[in-house]
Design an enzyme around this catalytic site. Structure first.
Site, PDB file in Angstrom:
ATOM      1  N   SER A 125       0.757  -0.747   0.230  1.00 50.33           N
ATOM      2  CA  SER A 125       0.422   0.084  -0.163  1.00 50.33           C
ATOM      3  C   SER A 125       0.431   1.206  -0.289  1.00 50.33           C
ATOM      4  O   SER A 125       2.187   1.356   0.802  1.00 50.33           O
ATOM      5  CB  SER A 125      -0.948   0.037   1.307  1.00 50.33           C
ATOM      6  OG  SER A 125      -1.391   1.520   1.400  1.00 50.33           O
ATOM      7  N   TYR A 130      -2.075  -1.282  10.171  1.00 45.99           N
ATOM      8  CA  TYR A 130      -2.454  -1.515   8.600  1.00 45.99           C
ATOM      9  C   TYR A 130      -1.059  -1.153   8.345  1.00 45.99           C
ATOM     10  O   TYR A 130      -0.891  -2.073   7.528  1.00 45.99           O
ATOM     11  CB  TYR A 130      -3.439  -0.834   8.356  1.00 45.99           C
ATOM     12  CG  TYR A 130      -3.755  -0.936   6.562  1.00 45.99           C
ATOM     13  CD1 TYR A 130      -4.202  -1.924   6.454  1.00 45.99           C
ATOM     14  CD2 TYR A 130      -3.231  -0.575   5.889  1.00 45.99           C
ATOM     15  CE1 TYR A 130      -4.530  -2.222   4.688  1.00 45.99           C
ATOM     16  CE2 TYR A 130      -3.805  -0.115   4.272  1.00 45.99           C
ATOM     17  CZ  TYR A 130      -4.499  -1.239   3.878  1.00 45.99           C
ATOM     18  OH  TYR A 130      -4.455  -1.544   2.128  1.00 45.99           O
TER      19      TYR A 130
HETATM   20  P1  NAP Z   1     -11.828  -5.483   0.109  1.00 49.05           P
HETATM   21  O1  NAP Z   1     -12.474  -4.859  -0.946  1.00 49.05           O
HETATM   22  O2  NAP Z   1     -12.011  -5.024   1.467  1.00 49.05           O
HETATM   23  O3  NAP Z   1     -11.471  -7.017   0.652  1.00 49.05           O
HETATM   24  C1  NAP Z   1     -10.260  -7.375   1.382  1.00 49.05           C
HETATM   25  C2  NAP Z   1     -10.458  -8.924   0.911  1.00 49.05           C
HETATM   26  O4  NAP Z   1      -9.951  -9.503   1.931  1.00 49.05           O
HETATM   27  C3  NAP Z   1     -12.013  -9.740   0.908  1.00 49.05           C
HETATM   28  O5  NAP Z   1     -12.537 -10.673  -0.016  1.00 49.05           O
HETATM   29  C4  NAP Z   1     -12.153 -10.020   2.449  1.00 49.05           C
HETATM   30  O6  NAP Z   1     -13.064 -10.633   3.241  1.00 49.05           O
HETATM   31  C5  NAP Z   1     -10.521 -10.538   2.435  1.00 49.05           C
HETATM   32  N1  NAP Z   1     -10.658 -10.490   4.350  1.00 49.05           N
HETATM   33  C6  NAP Z   1     -10.633  -9.374   5.377  1.00 49.05           C
HETATM   34  N2  NAP Z   1      -9.712 -10.037   6.278  1.00 49.05           N
HETATM   35  C7  NAP Z   1     -10.052 -11.653   6.081  1.00 49.05           C
HETATM   36  C8  NAP Z   1      -9.384 -12.515   7.088  1.00 49.05           C
HETATM   37  N3  NAP Z   1      -9.673 -12.690   8.552  1.00 49.05           N
HETATM   38  N4  NAP Z   1      -9.885 -13.819   6.621  1.00 49.05           N
HETATM   39  C9  NAP Z   1      -9.848 -13.533   5.093  1.00 49.05           C
HETATM   40  N5  NAP Z   1     -10.023 -12.724   4.801  1.00 49.05           N
HETATM   41  C10 NAP Z   1      -9.828 -11.887   4.724  1.00 49.05           C
HETATM   42  O7  NAP Z   1     -10.446  -4.510  -0.015  1.00 49.05           O
HETATM   43  P2  NAP Z   1      -9.657  -4.340  -1.860  1.00 49.05           P
HETATM   44  O8  NAP Z   1      -9.885  -3.099  -1.280  1.00 49.05           O
HETATM   45  O9  NAP Z   1     -10.107  -5.761  -2.376  1.00 49.05           O
HETATM   46  O10 NAP Z   1      -8.403  -4.925  -0.947  1.00 49.05           O
HETATM   47  C11 NAP Z   1      -6.978  -5.610  -1.079  1.00 49.05           C
HETATM   48  C12 NAP Z   1      -5.243  -5.539  -1.063  1.00 49.05           C
HETATM   49  O11 NAP Z   1      -5.287  -4.730  -1.233  1.00 49.05           O
HETATM   50  C13 NAP Z   1      -5.761  -5.303   0.487  1.00 49.05           C
HETATM   51  O12 NAP Z   1      -4.481  -6.376   0.931  1.00 49.05           O
HETATM   52  C14 NAP Z   1      -5.276  -3.721   0.693  1.00 49.05           C
HETATM   53  O13 NAP Z   1      -4.907  -3.725   1.881  1.00 49.05           O
HETATM   54  C15 NAP Z   1      -4.587  -3.209  -0.681  1.00 49.05           C
HETATM   55  N6  NAP Z   1      -5.062  -2.185  -0.781  1.00 49.05           N
HETATM   56  C16 NAP Z   1      -5.992  -1.607  -1.817  1.00 49.05           C
HETATM   57  C17 NAP Z   1      -5.875  -0.643  -2.268  1.00 49.05           C
HETATM   58  C18 NAP Z   1      -7.376   0.494  -2.307  1.00 49.05           C
HETATM   59  O14 NAP Z   1      -7.461   1.386  -2.688  1.00 49.05           O
HETATM   60  N7  NAP Z   1      -7.894  -0.326  -2.401  1.00 49.05           N
HETATM   61  C19 NAP Z   1      -5.329   0.536  -1.839  1.00 49.05           C
HETATM   62  C20 NAP Z   1      -3.744   0.080  -1.580  1.00 49.05           C
HETATM   63  C21 NAP Z   1      -3.505  -0.947  -0.905  1.00 49.05           C
HETATM   64  P3  NAP Z   1     -14.603 -10.368   3.140  1.00 49.05           P
HETATM   65  O15 NAP Z   1     -14.766  -9.843   1.900  1.00 49.05           O
HETATM   66  O16 NAP Z   1     -15.516 -11.796   3.668  1.00 49.05           O
HETATM   67  O17 NAP Z   1     -14.531  -9.584   4.435  1.00 49.05           O
END
Ligand code: NAP
Length: 248
Positions: free
Chosen positions: A152, A165
């Site tokens: 991130s 985080y």
């Molecule tokens: P998201 O839509 O919130 O998806 C996160 C996923 O992780 C969901 O499928 C969630 O499952 C799963 N998860 C969370 N806690 C968990 C647990 N205890 N056990 C198993 N699964 C778990 O987030 P996203 O934005 O797609 O993020 C994906 C990655 O990209 C993350 O590592 C995040 O830090 C990184 N990231 C995202 C952004 C952004 O702008 N979106 C920017 C920088 C980095 P549930 O759906 O069942 O809750």
């Protein structure tokens, strides 16, 4: 990223995606399957995993597998059991995308809830470590395996209120570097970290509730670099911290 994946880039590759039920993980799982991979969908909400499973089947892509797991409560034995099942089913692993993570509450370190500190580090750091450790034997069975940790902006430069985080993302970068150095000599496993950048997902809107999501790219729009890193074209890329979008 200026890269076009061939339609069969990931043909016959076995790729495990954590957090495959939503957001970037869901897009990555579907995209890998669309390019020929058999994807193992790991996540904690079965209904979401089943939905992604159905989408992949309906698109006539290789039949995925579902592995429900809550990374917060999983023990080292749970990861060993998972690796054992993958070994029995597939014999190897060609790709491991550590995508799942939790945001936690954005708050000053002085007031950060200690239980949540543990919780975030468990899901975002200890879980990817234990999963990697358990899967190394499987990854060594592949002729060219790829491990990708998800970083991130706040894992590259600290920012106020991002608490556990941000710390967990910095730590994943460290884990990536140590592992990359260890695997450099005697294995064909490459290890990198990838920062997706601002992307239209639930996590992003939880962090920035006032932002118009339509100003952000959808997960599907940043998949090129994910495909590149999972396919053989990135064979020589190792130990690097990469960005899916220009950092701003
Ligand atoms: P998201 O839509 O919130 O998806 C996160 C996923 O992780 C969901 O499928 C969630 O499952 C799963 N998860 C969370 N806690 C968990 C647990 N205890 N056990 C198993 N699964 C778990 O987030 P996203 O934005 O797609 O993020 C994906 C990655 O990209 C993350 O590592 C995040 O830090 C990184 N990231 C995202 C952004 C952004 O702008 N979106 C920017 C920088 C980095 P549930 O759906 O069942 O809750």
């Amino acid at each position: 990223m200026d890269y076009t994946a061939t339609p069969d880039l990931l043909k016959e590759r076995i790729i495990l995606v954590t957090g495959a039920g939503d957001g970037i993980g869901r897009a990555a799982a579907k995209s890998f399957a669309a390019h020929g991979a058999t994807v193992i969908l790991l996540g904690r909400t079965i209904r979401k995993l089943e939905f992604v499973y159905d989408e992949i089947i309906q698109a006539n892509h290789p039949k995925p597998a579902i592995y429900p797991m809550n990374l917060e409560g999983a023990s080292p034995k749970d990861y060993e059991d998972l690796a054992e099942i993958i070994y029995k089913e597939f014999g190897r692993l060609d790709g491991l995308l550590h995508n799942a993570s939790m945001l936690g509450k954005l708050t000053p370190l002085e007031h950060y809830d200690i239980n949540q500190w543990y919780q975030v580090l468990q899901v975002n750091l200890n879980a990817p470590y234990m999963l990697t450790r358990a899967c190394l034997g499987l990854l060594k069975q592949s002729s060219d395996a790829s491990i990708v940790f998800t970083s991130s902006n706040v894992g590259r430069k600290g920012r106020a209120y991002w608490g556990a985080y941000a710390v967990s993302k910095f730590a994943q970068e460290g884990l990536m570097q140590v592992l990359a150095d260890e695997l450099e000599q005697n294995t064909s496993i490459r290890v990198n970290s990838l920062n997706p950048g601002k992307t239209r997902t639930k996590m992003r809107s939880d962090a920035y509730p006032g932002e118009n999501p339509n100003t952000l790219p959808a997960p599907d729009e940043i998949m090129n670099i994910y495909l590149y890193l999972m396919g053989a074209d990135s064979r020589s890329v190792h130990g690097q911290a990469l960005d899916a979008q220009p950092m701003v």
